[in-house]
Design a protein around this motif. Structure first.
Motif, mmCIF file in Angstrom:
data_model
loop_
_atom_site.group_PDB
_atom_site.id
_atom_site.type_symbol
_atom_site.label_atom_id
_atom_site.label_comp_id
_atom_site.label_asym_id
_atom_site.label_seq_id
_atom_site.Cartn_x
_atom_site.Cartn_y
_atom_site.Cartn_z
ATOM 1 N N ASP A 56 0.909 -1.108 -0.177
ATOM 2 C CA ASP A 56 0.096 0.045 0.189
ATOM 3 C C ASP A 56 1.013 1.373 0.043
ATOM 4 O O ASP A 56 1.807 1.309 0.760
ATOM 5 N N PRO A 82 -6.916 8.448 0.813
ATOM 6 C CA PRO A 82 -6.335 7.433 -0.083
ATOM 7 C C PRO A 82 -6.085 7.281 -1.570
ATOM 8 O O PRO A 82 -5.572 6.556 -2.425
ATOM 9 N N GLN A 164 0.532 -3.504 5.163
ATOM 10 C CA GLN A 164 0.431 -2.894 4.139
ATOM 11 C C GLN A 164 0.036 -3.598 2.817
ATOM 12 O O GLN A 164 -0.180 -3.127 1.740
ATOM 13 N N THR A 166 -2.941 -5.681 2.967
ATOM 14 C CA THR A 166 -4.224 -5.930 3.299
ATOM 15 C C THR A 166 -5.138 -5.391 2.065
ATOM 16 O O THR A 166 -5.998 -6.247 1.621
ATOM 17 N N TRP A 167 -4.735 -4.533 1.206
ATOM 18 C CA TRP A 167 -5.428 -4.072 0.258
ATOM 19 C C TRP A 167 -5.405 -4.783 -0.870
ATOM 20 O O TRP A 167 -6.220 -4.711 -1.623
#
Ligand code: SLL
Length: 263
Positions: A56, A82, A164, A166-167
């Motif tokens: 991320d 974001p 980082q 997870t997305w």
């Protein structure tokens, strides 16, 4: 400089790769208002993007300022996390977009500057140009690297944490009754902060650029570097590439036990 929130981790360097580039289309085009504003012949988008399957970006990147040509109203566009960190516009001419990257406050780093010269017209070999015209899509992007030297402890923790990635996870439905859904990586490829050695997924033909669903790799990087050099868009990139090539040649020679006299 923003306040430093924790002490620094000595002898440590964090590095992130990302993309800076633009896509462009001849108007009219379905992604842009029709009819176009008077005199505007191209629709484009300039962006700062993470690598596919990379960590991320917003762990380190908090906002991006894109400064457009003064002929645009509100030429300075600030995009906050974001994101996506991009600006979509229409116009008639190419110009250098000034890009300022603002980092996470805990990094204690001040903003850095980059420039991307918009490429609105087909470039590269004749085949590449023909393909870009046929598909009405020009993509000009390059791999960028950012380095954080002796990061603060807080920043180091964030930049080495699991979250980082997870997305990149998607919900996988549990099989059978009572089975819980779980979060798994959506791609068959392990997420990584490094560049993949080979292209991930399809990459047919050159010239079209990476595009949204594409993939990045060292192999592709070399193609893009060659393209950029050819179009004269980035001599610096080619030099960087040469430097890396030289380093790897030197390493190979060393492995072969050849003494190199350099200084
Ligand atoms: C050129 N030197 O002539 C450059 C200038 C300017 C681009 C490019 C204006 C958009 C608007 C626009 O496209 N500016 O009218 O809002 O190639």
């Amino acid at each position: 400089m923003p306040a430093q929130t924790s002490k620094r981790v000595r002898n440590t360097q964090l590095r992130r790769h990302f993309l800076i580039g633009n896509e462009a289309h001849v108007l009219p085009h379905p992604s842009f208002p029709s009819p176009p504003p008077d005199g505007h012949t191209k629709g484009w988008k300039v962006y700062v993007r993470p690598l596919p399957n990379g960590p991320d970006m917003t762990t380190w990147l908090k906002k991006v300022q894109f400064k457009l040509h003064h002929t645009y109203t509100d030429a300075s566009r600030m995009i906050e996390a974001p994101g996506p960190f991009e600006v979509t516009e229409t116009g008639y001419g190419e110009f250098g977009v000034e890009i300022r990257l603002y980092f996470a406050p805990e990094s204690g780093e001040k903003a850095v500057y980059r420039e991307h010269y918009l490429v609105l017209a087909p470039y590269g070999s004749d085949e590449q140009k023909a393909r870009q015209s046929r598909e009405n899509a020009v993509v000009a992007e390059r791999l960028e690297t950012i380095e954080f030297n002796e990061p603060t402890l807080d920043f180091f923790r964030a930049m080495t944490g699991e979250e980082q990635f997870t997305w990149l996870k998607v919900v996988k439905k549990g099989k059978g009754k009572g089975k819980k859904a779980e979060m798994v990586f959506g791609s068959e490829v392990e997420p990584t902060a490094q560049l993949p050695e080979r292209p991930v997924g399809g990459l047919e033909g050159g010239g079209g650029g990476l595009g949204a669903g594409g993939a990045w790799s060292r192999v592709y990087e070399r193609q893009v570097v060659a393209q950029l050099a050819q179009s004269g868009a980035s001599l610096e990139q080619a030099l960087e590439h040469e430097k890396r090539e030289m380093d790897s040649r030197r390493k190979k020679m060393e492995e072969l036990g050849l003494a190199i006299a350099t200084k």
